[in-house]
Design an enzyme around this catalytic site. Structure first.
Site, short mmCIF file in Angstrom:
data_model
loop_
_atom_site.label_atom_id
_atom_site.label_comp_id
_atom_site.label_asym_id
_atom_site.label_seq_id
_atom_site.Cartn_x
_atom_site.Cartn_y
_atom_site.Cartn_z
N THR A 1 -16.63 4.85 0.06
CA THR A 1 -18.05 5.17 -0.16
C THR A 1 -18.45 6.53 0.44
O THR A 1 -19.37 7.17 -0.04
CB THR A 1 -18.96 4.08 0.46
N ASP B 1 3.86 2.68 -4.12
CA ASP B 1 3.01 3.57 -4.90
C ASP B 1 2.87 2.92 -6.27
O ASP B 1 3.85 2.84 -7.02
CB ASP B 1 3.68 4.96 -5.01
N VAL B 2 1.68 2.46 -6.60
CA VAL B 2 1.51 1.68 -7.84
C VAL B 2 1.75 2.51 -9.11
O VAL B 2 1.85 1.95 -10.20
CB VAL B 2 0.11 1.02 -7.92
N THR C 1 -16.70 0.60 2.46
CA THR C 1 -15.30 0.94 2.78
C THR C 1 -15.20 2.47 2.85
O THR C 1 -16.19 3.17 2.60
CB THR C 1 -14.31 0.47 1.69
N ASN D 1 -5.56 -4.00 -6.87
CA ASN D 1 -6.75 -3.53 -6.16
C ASN D 1 -6.68 -2.05 -5.78
O ASN D 1 -7.71 -1.42 -5.57
CB ASN D 1 -6.93 -4.40 -4.90
N TYR E 1 -13.11 8.43 -12.88
CA TYR E 1 -13.11 7.08 -12.31
C TYR E 1 -13.65 6.08 -13.35
O TYR E 1 -13.07 5.02 -13.57
CB TYR E 1 -13.99 7.09 -11.06
N ILE F 1 -19.55 -1.11 -2.03
CA ILE F 1 -19.02 -1.96 -0.96
C ILE F 1 -18.68 -1.04 0.22
O ILE F 1 -18.12 0.05 0.02
CB ILE F 1 -17.75 -2.72 -1.42
N ASP G 1 0.85 -1.20 0.00
CA ASP G 1 0.00 0.00 0.00
C ASP G 1 0.89 1.25 0.00
O ASP G 1 2.01 1.23 0.50
CB ASP G 1 -0.93 0.02 1.22
N LYS H 1 -11.64 2.86 -14.94
CA LYS H 1 -12.10 1.49 -14.72
C LYS H 1 -12.56 0.84 -16.04
O LYS H 1 -12.39 -0.35 -16.25
CB LYS H 1 -13.23 1.46 -13.68
N1 LIG Z 1 -15.83 0.47 -2.15
C1 LIG Z 1 -16.56 0.42 -3.25
O1 LIG Z 1 -17.75 0.69 -3.22
C2 LIG Z 1 -15.91 -0.01 -4.54
C3 LIG Z 1 -16.77 -0.28 -5.63
C4 LIG Z 1 -16.21 -0.67 -6.83
C5 LIG Z 1 -14.84 -0.81 -6.96
N2 LIG Z 1 -14.05 -0.55 -5.89
C6 LIG Z 1 -12.60 -0.68 -6.09
O2 LIG Z 1 -12.05 -1.54 -5.12
C7 LIG Z 1 -10.69 -1.16 -4.89
C8 LIG Z 1 -10.46 -1.02 -3.39
O3 LIG Z 1 -11.25 0.04 -2.90
P1 LIG Z 1 -11.72 0.19 -1.37
O4 LIG Z 1 -13.18 0.38 -1.41
O5 LIG Z 1 -11.13 -0.87 -0.55
O6 LIG Z 1 -11.09 1.62 -1.05
P2 LIG Z 1 -10.13 2.11 0.14
O7 LIG Z 1 -10.05 3.57 -0.02
O8 LIG Z 1 -10.61 1.54 1.42
O9 LIG Z 1 -8.73 1.43 -0.24
C9 LIG Z 1 -7.95 1.85 -1.32
C10 LIG Z 1 -6.48 1.64 -0.93
O10 LIG Z 1 -5.65 1.98 -2.06
C11 LIG Z 1 -4.51 2.64 -1.56
N3 LIG Z 1 -3.91 3.47 -2.61
C12 LIG Z 1 -4.36 4.63 -3.13
N4 LIG Z 1 -3.48 5.10 -4.03
C13 LIG Z 1 -2.45 4.22 -4.08
C14 LIG Z 1 -1.24 4.17 -4.80
N5 LIG Z 1 -0.89 5.13 -5.66
N6 LIG Z 1 -0.42 3.10 -4.61
C15 LIG Z 1 -0.75 2.13 -3.72
N7 LIG Z 1 -1.87 2.13 -2.99
C16 LIG Z 1 -2.72 3.18 -3.17
C17 LIG Z 1 -5.02 3.48 -0.39
O11 LIG Z 1 -3.96 3.85 0.48
C18 LIG Z 1 -6.04 2.53 0.23
O12 LIG Z 1 -5.44 1.75 1.25
C19 LIG Z 1 -10.44 0.11 -5.66
O13 LIG Z 1 -9.79 -0.19 -6.89
C20 LIG Z 1 -11.85 0.63 -5.93
O14 LIG Z 1 -11.93 1.42 -7.08
C21 LIG Z 1 -14.53 -0.14 -4.69
#
Ligand SMILES: NC(=O)c1ccc[n+]([C@@H]2O[C@H](COP(=O)([O-])OP(=O)(O)OC[C@H]3O[C@@H](n4cnc5c(N)ncnc54)[C@H](O)[C@@H]3O)[C@@H](O)[C@H]2O)c1
Length: 266
Positions: free
Chosen positions: A200, A63-64, A197, A90, A160, A195, A37, A164
């Site tokens: 949202t 950092d991805v 988290t 992710n 976004y 979801i 992360d 995606k």
């Molecule tokens: N929560 C939802 O409703 C939802 C819905 C559809 C898709 N998603 C996708 O699921 C994935 C996870 O989301 P989440 O809900 O757990 O969100 P979250 O914000 O809880 O987690 C995202 C994580 O990504 C990390 N991150 C951000 N930029 C980064 C970078 N440059 N390098 C490395 N890490 C980085 C953040 O530090 C964080 O820990 C995401 O790709 C999101 O788009 C989430």
């Protein structure tokens, strides 16, 4: 025997809601997990929790969007765990703003993390994963976490959605390339709906918009109305699908898209 025993997985965005759940689930199935992360403290907390209940877990700062950091992360994974079998792209960010309000930096941030991050991850992991896949009958597996915003238009989320949507067809293109070249690496993608988290909260806040007197709980209830299942999803419900794609049970799946959205897009 746990289904992922002796497998090594790298999960990005591991410090967030869905990433943490994925780390827990893969570890419960026996995999050694590298929890990567941008936020090292959060990755470390997740790794500590995972180690208490599952197999080994190594936290790393990554950092991805940075190719050199990816190179180091893969090298560290090989040094500590001896190989890489499963990559879960992710990590994600979302700037939830209509087109007029999105700055160029915000647009670039969504594309950089959500799309370019997966490109760099696969590019830098490929040699290590091929090497492992050649020696294992189970092959290797890459899972990209997209979103329902890649399948249907999401108002107020142009950057976004673009990131995606790009990730969706990028996943399919490399899935076909790797299959036809017999790399033994399967690539598939997952499409979560809403979801529960930290991601949202900004969504509900943006839906409140100018009407700031409106209660966030009321907005949440309105959102849930749209979901045939009648509730928001749990991170574990995405992690279960990722675990299926990571293992042998999905061995004939290439370039597939698994929707985890309580019926929203059905
Ligand atoms: N929560 C939802 O409703 C939802 C819905 C559809 C898709 N998603 C996708 O699921 C994935 C996870 O989301 P989440 O809900 O757990 O969100 P979250 O914000 O809880 O987690 C995202 C994580 O990504 C990390 N991150 C951000 N930029 C980064 C970078 N440059 N390098 C490395 N890490 C980085 C953040 O530090 C964080 O820990 C995401 O790709 C999101 O788009 C989430």
């Amino acid at each position: 025997m746990p289904s992922l025993e002796k497998r090594v997985a790298l999960v990005t965005g591991a410090g967030g809601g869905i990433g943490a759940a994925i780390c827990h689930r893969l570890s419960k199935e026996g995999a050694f997990v590298v929890a990567a992360d941008l936020n090292f403290d959060n990755a470390s907390k997740v790794a500590e929790q995972v180690r208490q209940v599952g197999a080994g877990c190594l936290p790393i700062q990554l950092d991805v969007t940075d190719q050199l950091q990816w190179r180091s992360a893969v090298a560290e994974t090989l040094r500590v765990a001896g190989g890489l079998d499963i990559l879960v792209n992710n990590a994600g960010v979302a700037h939830i703003k209509p087109l007029e309000a999105v700055s160029v930096d915000e647009w670039n941030a969504d594309i950089n993390v959500n799309l370019n991050g997966a490109f760099l991850g696969i590019k830098e992991s490929l040699n290590a994963m091929r090497e492992r896949a050649e020696r294992s009958p189970s092959g290797a597996s890459i899972i990209n976490i997209a979103s329902v915003s890649a399948l249907v238009g999401s108002p107020g989320m142009p950057a976004y959605s673009a990131s995606k949507g790009g990730l969706r067809l990028f996943s399919k293109a490399v899935a076909l390339d790797f299959a036809k070249r017999r790399y033994g690496i399967r690539v598939n993608s997952v499409y979560p709906g809403l979801i529960d988290t930290s991601l949202t909260t900004p969504l509900f806040e943006s839906m409140r918009g100018a009407n700031s007197s409106k209660d966030i709980e009321a907005i949440r209830a309105e959102m849930i109305e749209k979901y045939p299942i009648g509730r928001i999803g749990r991170p574990e419900e995405v992690a279960g699908v990722v675990c299926f794609l990571a293992g042998e049970d999905s061995s004939y799946m290439i370039g597939a898209e698994l929707v985890v959205d309580g019926g929203l897009t059905a």
